[in-house]
Design a protein around this motif. Sequence first.
Motif, short mmCIF file in Angstrom:
data_model
loop_
_atom_site.label_atom_id
_atom_site.label_comp_id
_atom_site.label_asym_id
_atom_site.label_seq_id
_atom_site.Cartn_x
_atom_site.Cartn_y
_atom_site.Cartn_z
N ALA A 186 0.81 -1.22 0.00
CA ALA A 186 0.00 0.00 0.00
C ALA A 186 0.84 1.27 0.00
CB ALA A 186 -0.94 0.00 1.21
N ASN A 221 0.16 -2.03 -7.42
CA ASN A 221 -0.28 -0.78 -6.81
C ASN A 221 0.34 0.43 -7.51
OD1 ASN A 221 -2.07 -1.65 -4.70
ND2 ASN A 221 -0.28 -2.59 -3.76
N ARG A 224 -1.67 1.17 -10.60
CA ARG A 224 -2.99 1.75 -10.34
C ARG A 224 -2.92 3.16 -9.77
NH1 ARG A 224 -5.77 -2.09 -6.36
NH2 ARG A 224 -7.26 -0.34 -6.35
N ARG A 225 -1.76 3.55 -9.22
CA ARG A 225 -1.72 4.80 -8.46
C ARG A 225 -0.77 5.86 -9.00
NH1 ARG A 225 -3.26 0.73 -5.22
NH2 ARG A 225 -4.60 1.19 -3.43
N ASP A 276 -6.18 -1.59 3.49
CA ASP A 276 -7.48 -2.16 3.16
C ASP A 276 -7.25 -3.32 2.20
OD1 ASP A 276 -9.99 -2.82 2.24
OD2 ASP A 276 -10.55 -0.79 1.62
N ASP A 278 -9.29 -5.25 0.76
CA ASP A 278 -10.17 -5.21 -0.42
C ASP A 278 -9.55 -4.36 -1.52
OD1 ASP A 278 -12.07 -6.86 0.73
OD2 ASP A 278 -13.28 -5.20 1.50
N ASP A 279 -8.96 -3.25 -1.13
CA ASP A 279 -8.32 -2.38 -2.11
C ASP A 279 -7.06 -3.03 -2.68
OD1 ASP A 279 -8.05 0.17 -3.52
OD2 ASP A 279 -6.29 0.47 -2.25
N HIS A 285 -9.83 -5.81 -8.84
CA HIS A 285 -9.56 -4.54 -9.53
C HIS A 285 -8.89 -4.78 -10.88
CE1 HIS A 285 -10.69 -1.91 -6.20
NE2 HIS A 285 -10.11 -2.77 -5.39
#
Length: 353
Positions: A186, A221, A224-225, A276, A278-279, A285
């Motif tokens: 994360a 990640n 996606r970010r 999270d 789920d994230d 996703h």
Amino acid sequence: MCAALAGVGWYYAGEILNVEVPSEPEYDTRVVAVGDGRVTLQDTADTRSPGTVGLDAPDAYAQAGKILAADDDGVTRRLNVLDGELKQGDLVDVDGYAFPQDPDAAFEFPVTEVRVPAPLGEQPAWLADAPGRRWAVLVHGRAARRNECFRMVPILHQLDVTSLCISYRNDRGGPVDPDRIYRQGATEWEDVEAGVRYALDHGANDVVLVGYSMGGQITANFLRRSDLAAEVSGVIWDGPALDWGPAIAAGADDRGVPGWLVPIGMQGSEWRAGIDYDDLNQVTHADAFKHPILLFHGDADASVPVSVADRFAAARPDLVTYVRVRGAGHVRAWNANPSRYRRAVRRFIAGLD
């Protein structure tokens, strides 16, 4: 009773998040005989592993390849010595890295250590220069050494792709997370962003991301970010931990932790790390991804169940080239069949042009 459960869950949450250091070699397997490009090893489950494995001795490093014979005298395999001299009677550690930690011993081309500026401080990285303008940023897995990436580096070098094998927060020799815990990708993705920025600042035209195990989660990640995801042309994942639930459950089962404790520990680790799950479930996703992906996963992976890769590949057949490797354990797709692995990478990289 509730207080006791909460205490146990909080403790297990720490087990999920606590930083793990790479294991030291265990020199516990005897070399029975060496000669004529062959090595005979004490008969163990590791020495019978298919494909190619590493033999790490205190003063030598070698690759043990195809199994030629196995009987009461031991397991005989093809031998490729990379560093030093392997001798009869030596005790070795049989590993999956297949290359020594020292890049000067591992490769015939130069590899240098560089420092990559990152949010928490400078991070060490291995840099293998190549003539082309395409770079690869390679990200190792949890509790793995940086040389986990070394199986990929010679393939990329032959394709004129420069390799940057980065470290990330909590790795030995680099900065640590303020709470000295993993955040399961994360926040670690910011260190991949730093690696990509370093590549672009040093002449890269585009970047291929390579992620092993947790390195797959971290790179996912980033994709996606990060605004720098636009500079990525392709992604290679090997045994990626794209969904923490099955991976944590597999680890719990291996350690004898009761299944009912897993969701409690996961919830506790969410609270402790501010994350999270789920994230962080990249399968749910999957529609967020835009880049071509070459996905390797062994169907004997006991750390990250192959079902995770199956689900991701099924969700994005338009993006994913899926190589499901029979009999391969965790991040052992190269080891199981190096030639097949090389061919798949070469085809994938060629298709990015």
